[in-house]
Design a protein around this motif. Sequence first.
Motif, PDB file in Angstrom:
ATOM      1  N   UNK A   1       0.829  -1.204   0.000  1.00 39.97           N
ATOM      2  CA  UNK A   1       0.000   0.000   0.000  1.00 39.97           C
ATOM      3  C   UNK A   1       0.866   1.257   0.000  1.00 39.97           C
ATOM      4  N   UNK A   2       1.940   1.243   0.759  1.00 44.14           N
ATOM      5  CA  UNK A   2       2.840   2.394   0.758  1.00 44.14           C
ATOM      6  C   UNK A   2       3.474   2.602  -0.607  1.00 44.14           C
ATOM      7  N   UNK A   3       3.784   1.503  -1.289  1.00 39.13           N
ATOM      8  CA  UNK A   3       4.364   1.632  -2.631  1.00 39.13           C
ATOM      9  C   UNK A   3       3.345   2.263  -3.576  1.00 39.13           C
ATOM     10  N   UNK A   4       2.093   1.805  -3.500  1.00 42.76           N
ATOM     11  CA  UNK A   4       1.039   2.399  -4.332  1.00 42.76           C
ATOM     12  C   UNK A   4       0.865   3.877  -4.010  1.00 42.76           C
ATOM     13  N   UNK A   5       0.915   4.199  -2.716  1.00 45.94           N
ATOM     14  CA  UNK A   5       0.704   5.577  -2.293  1.00 45.94           C
ATOM     15  C   UNK A   5       1.781   6.507  -2.837  1.00 45.94           C
ATOM     16  N   UNK A   6       3.030   6.062  -2.827  1.00 46.23           N
ATOM     17  CA  UNK A   6       4.110   6.913  -3.345  1.00 46.23           C
ATOM     18  C   UNK A   6       3.868   7.281  -4.804  1.00 46.23           C
ATOM     19  N   UNK A   7       3.384   6.325  -5.571  1.00 49.35           N
ATOM     20  CA  UNK A   7       3.095   6.618  -6.979  1.00 49.35           C
ATOM     21  C   UNK A   7       1.989   7.658  -7.094  1.00 49.35           C
ATOM     22  N   UNK A   8       0.965   7.554  -6.252  1.00 50.74           N
ATOM     23  CA  UNK A   8      -0.133   8.516  -6.298  1.00 50.74           C
ATOM     24  C   UNK A   8       0.299   9.885  -5.788  1.00 50.74           C
ATOM     25  N   UNK A   9       1.182   9.917  -4.796  1.00 49.31           N
ATOM     26  CA  UNK A   9       1.680  11.209  -4.312  1.00 49.31           C
ATOM     27  C   UNK A   9       2.365  11.979  -5.438  1.00 49.31           C
ATOM     28  N   UNK A  10       3.132  11.278  -6.255  1.00 48.75           N
ATOM     29  CA  UNK A  10       3.821  11.935  -7.367  1.00 48.75           C
ATOM     30  C   UNK A  10       2.818  12.484  -8.377  1.00 48.75           C
ATOM     31  N   UNK A  11       1.757  11.710  -8.657  1.00 46.00           N
ATOM     32  CA  UNK A  11       0.718  12.184  -9.574  1.00 46.00           C
ATOM     33  C   UNK A  11       0.019  13.418  -8.992  1.00 46.00           C
TER      34      UNK A  11
END
Length: 594
Positions: A77-87
Amino acid sequence: MRTSIATVCLSGGLVEKLHACAAAGFDGVEIMDADLVGAYESPEEIRELCRRLGLTVEMFQPFRDVEGVDDATFAQSLRRAEAKFEVMERVGADLLLVCSNVATATVDDDAVAAAQLGALADAAAAHGIRIAYEALAWGRYVDDYRRAWRIVEQADRPNLGVCLDSFHILSRGHDPSGIEEIPGDRIFFLQLADAPELDMDLLSWSRHHRLFPGEGAFDLTGFLSHVLRAGYAGPLSLEVFNDTFRQTDVTRTAAHARRSLTWLADRTAHARGWDDGRLGDAQEARRIDFVEVGGADLRELDELLDQLGFSFRGRHRSKAVRLWAAGDARVILNEEVRDATPVLTAFGLGVDDARAAADRAAALGAPKVFRRTYAGERELPAVAAPDGTQVYWDDVAAAASWAGEFEGGGPAAPLVASVDHINVAYAWQDFDEAVLFMSSVAALHTDSTAEVPGPHGLVRSQVMRSLDGVVRVPMNLAPPTAPLPTRHVAFRVDDVVAVARAARARGLRFLPVPGNYYDDLAARFDPDPGWLETLRGLDLLYDRDEAGEFVHFYTHTFGGVFLEVVERRAGYEGYGAANAPVRLSAQRELDRRG
């Protein structure tokens, strides 16, 4: 009042939605992840478009299935979140909606949930992003906003707060007064939606049947009052999942949505005695001044009104318009309307302050109607309903106002009548918008509802009326594949039998009623045989309840309109709903015969 709307509420692509939101007057938007994923424009291009349109990106949503999981799942989930933070950084959003876990949760422990949300908030903080945690009504473990707040409070991160959604709270019957115990600065976002009362699973109810404020059964005025008293200072945002709104014109739906927020802010301000968000006082309708039928050739309706006992009151001095009247019932026949088929085009409402009614309508975004007037003619303010029907206001009695512009008419008719109700019909995609229009702009109130079986399926009827019942507007919703029900105007008289006999003597053709109807009437009510024969002989319909009786008849249909004459006895308040299937079948049979 800052306003916002989730892009999921609207049809079309993301760019279309953003243009529609700006045109409707929204201050900001919630960008749905799926809308951005499906857009050909880059996040940077969307960010720049929002800037040019004057829209702020209030929130990016949703991020799902985070808390209450094992360590390995949370790491993913943290890995997914990092990608969304960049977006989010690229699109210009600094608030992320995190929904309570419905799929991967395996640990029902607030301490675990708080620790994991805290870790997510720490990761977001490195990007300057805040997290708004929302309790979904169908969350695996967290389905109550009060528990969501306890978890947020336990996590104790400055960039972690709650998102409150009226649907998730009110659909479960949770008491919203507890919202006032949450510090206002920890309520990071507010999402609003109305909904009808339905007995179904929460997920389906939410995904398909949410409505804009003012169109459903939720007490959103009370809900919003609690949120504002808590100290919330963010935007009022709409999140409405609805199959209809995702198919209708995006610009029109956005305007409809914006009107609903204006209505809600006004209702809340009035209820609580606040000045902020308050419009002028709603102008209660005191009377129906007139109904108007438009068409290229209305000579058949001249004959019909004459047969009913109305008197010709003259031609307008400057327009191809005629006036017929009987008592307080006034019918305008407007041949300046170019449609060949006669149709109900307008009605007028008597109010205390016509200008105030028009100003309020303008504030609610109702489109203004213009009609040509010459010197010495009264200019009545008016707006268009969602289907184009025009609604006029006047604060002077017709005789002292516009009626004097008609010349060459005969004496007043002996017949004393009034407009009992105006029955309108809407297609499935326009119905909810029309209900909101009638309540917010026309200041009518929702009353009884009914479902009437017809030849093409069930017709839903929602009655809108003034508080005293002088103005009644039943609104019919046709099944999606059925033709639009024909509109009609009902006139109230003291003795419908006498009116029917006189009209028949003048050659009026009534809508023929099947003989089987009277056999059924005898079985249901056991009426006096002489009375039953009177009804049968005049094609009259009859209904009765514990309050009184209702006797009525219908004319043939002329293009897109027909007339009804009714008599209410004692305290009868209905509309003869039991007779509607007979009327619909009779009209269909006449149409079939041509």
